[in-house]
Design a protein around this motif. Structure first.
Motif, short mmCIF file in Angstrom:
data_model
loop_
_atom_site.label_atom_id
_atom_site.label_comp_id
_atom_site.label_asym_id
_atom_site.label_seq_id
_atom_site.Cartn_x
_atom_site.Cartn_y
_atom_site.Cartn_z
N ILE A 1 -27.18 -67.03 80.08
CA ILE A 1 -26.52 -66.14 79.12
C ILE A 1 -26.20 -64.80 79.78
N CYS A 2 -27.14 -64.27 80.57
CA CYS A 2 -26.87 -63.03 81.30
C CYS A 2 -25.70 -63.19 82.25
N MET A 3 -25.63 -64.31 82.94
CA MET A 3 -24.53 -64.54 83.88
C MET A 3 -23.20 -64.62 83.15
N TYR A 4 -23.16 -65.36 82.06
CA TYR A 4 -21.90 -65.52 81.33
C TYR A 4 -21.53 -64.26 80.54
N ALA A 5 -22.50 -63.41 80.23
CA ALA A 5 -22.21 -62.19 79.49
C ALA A 5 -21.78 -61.04 80.39
N SER A 6 -22.04 -61.16 81.68
CA SER A 6 -21.71 -60.06 82.59
C SER A 6 -20.22 -59.70 82.60
N PRO A 7 -19.29 -60.62 82.40
CA PRO A 7 -17.88 -60.21 82.36
C PRO A 7 -17.46 -59.45 81.11
N LEU A 8 -18.40 -59.19 80.20
CA LEU A 8 -18.03 -58.43 79.01
C LEU A 8 -17.51 -57.04 79.37
N SER A 9 -17.99 -56.47 80.48
CA SER A 9 -17.48 -55.17 80.91
C SER A 9 -16.00 -55.28 81.28
N ILE A 10 -15.61 -56.41 81.84
CA ILE A 10 -14.20 -56.64 82.16
C ILE A 10 -13.40 -56.76 80.86
N MET A 11 -13.95 -57.44 79.87
CA MET A 11 -13.25 -57.56 78.59
C MET A 11 -13.07 -56.20 77.94
N ARG A 12 -14.06 -55.33 78.07
CA ARG A 12 -13.95 -53.97 77.55
C ARG A 12 -12.80 -53.23 78.23
N MET A 13 -12.70 -53.42 79.56
CA MET A 13 -11.61 -52.78 80.31
C MET A 13 -10.25 -53.34 79.89
N VAL A 14 -10.18 -54.65 79.63
CA VAL A 14 -8.93 -55.27 79.17
C VAL A 14 -8.51 -54.67 77.83
N ILE A 15 -9.47 -54.52 76.92
CA ILE A 15 -9.16 -53.96 75.61
C ILE A 15 -8.75 -52.49 75.73
N LYS A 16 -9.48 -51.76 76.58
CA LYS A 16 -9.22 -50.34 76.75
C LYS A 16 -7.84 -50.09 77.39
N THR A 17 -7.51 -50.84 78.43
CA THR A 17 -6.25 -50.62 79.15
C THR A 17 -5.10 -51.44 78.59
N LYS A 18 -5.42 -52.38 77.71
CA LYS A 18 -4.41 -53.30 77.16
C LYS A 18 -3.66 -54.04 78.26
N GLU B 1 -4.88 -57.65 83.84
CA GLU B 1 -4.83 -57.80 85.29
C GLU B 1 -6.22 -58.00 85.91
N TYR B 2 -7.26 -57.52 85.23
CA TYR B 2 -8.63 -57.67 85.75
C TYR B 2 -9.30 -58.95 85.27
N MET B 3 -8.60 -59.74 84.49
CA MET B 3 -9.16 -60.97 83.92
C MET B 3 -8.21 -62.12 84.23
N PRO B 4 -8.34 -62.70 85.42
CA PRO B 4 -7.41 -63.76 85.83
C PRO B 4 -7.49 -64.99 84.92
N PHE B 5 -6.34 -65.48 84.53
CA PHE B 5 -6.27 -66.61 83.60
C PHE B 5 -6.92 -67.86 84.18
N LEU B 6 -6.61 -68.20 85.43
CA LEU B 6 -7.14 -69.45 86.00
C LEU B 6 -8.66 -69.41 86.12
N LEU B 7 -9.22 -68.26 86.45
CA LEU B 7 -10.67 -68.16 86.51
C LEU B 7 -11.27 -68.33 85.12
N SER B 8 -10.66 -67.70 84.13
CA SER B 8 -11.14 -67.82 82.75
C SER B 8 -11.06 -69.27 82.29
N LEU B 9 -9.96 -69.94 82.60
CA LEU B 9 -9.80 -71.34 82.22
C LEU B 9 -10.83 -72.22 82.91
N ALA B 10 -11.05 -71.99 84.20
CA ALA B 10 -12.03 -72.79 84.94
C ALA B 10 -13.43 -72.62 84.38
#
Length: 156
Positions: free
Chosen positions: A95-112, A115-124
């Motif tokens: 859970i800690c490992m999978y929750a660590s990208p939440l900071s990236i999600m915060r950046m995505v929401i903040k910057t709209k 670019e910091y959240m690659p689609f293929l990595l998310s899909l994989a």
């Protein structure tokens, strides 16, 4: 976190900890080797001393946590209690490992910007989590099911 997750999952899948989970142990054992190689390559090519020392400190913490879980489960526990400790440790750190990208999600929401959240990595990550989730359901293994839930966010 990925290295610790792979080590604990490989430990959990060993026959004397959790019978009938050799696939979990094999795949995560290979993952632990790949992650170890990744850390060693980073240490060799890190641009500054501070990054090397920080990574060595984190690697030492990973080794310490894994060693404590392995020793306690081997020396103090037997049967279902051993499986429970290893499964809980695997689930918590997964859970800690999978929750660590939440900071990236915060950046995505903040910057709209995604670019910091690659689609293929998310899909994989989603597909990997889904396959492990189904494997856990089919094998009636609550720890594998809950530690690999595909509903967690993915990112870099």
């Amino acid at each position: 976190m990925t290295l610790l997750n792979c080590l604990l999952s490989a430990w959990y899948g060993l026959p004397f900890v959790s019978p009938n989970n050799v696939l979990v142990s094999t795949i995560n054992g290979v993952g632990a080797v790949i992650e170890t190689v990744y850390v060693v390559i980073f240490l060799v090519f890190a641009s500054n001393r501070k990054a090397r020392l920080r990574t060595l400190g984190l690697a030492s913490a990973v080794a310490a946590v894994f060693t404590v879980v392995a020793l306690v489960s081997m020396l103090a526990l037997h049967g279902p209690a051993r499986k429970l400790l290893a499964g809980l440790a695997m689930t918590v750190f997964s859970i800690c490992m999978y929750a660590s990208p939440l900071s990236i999600m915060r950046m995505v929401i903040k910057t709209k910007s995604v670019e910091y959240m690659p689609f293929l990595l998310s899909l994989a990550v989603f597909l990997c989590g889904t396959s492990w989730f189904i494997y856990g359901l089919l094998g009636h293994d609550l720890f594998v099911t809950s530690s690999r839930c595909p509903c967690r966010p993915a990112g870099a």
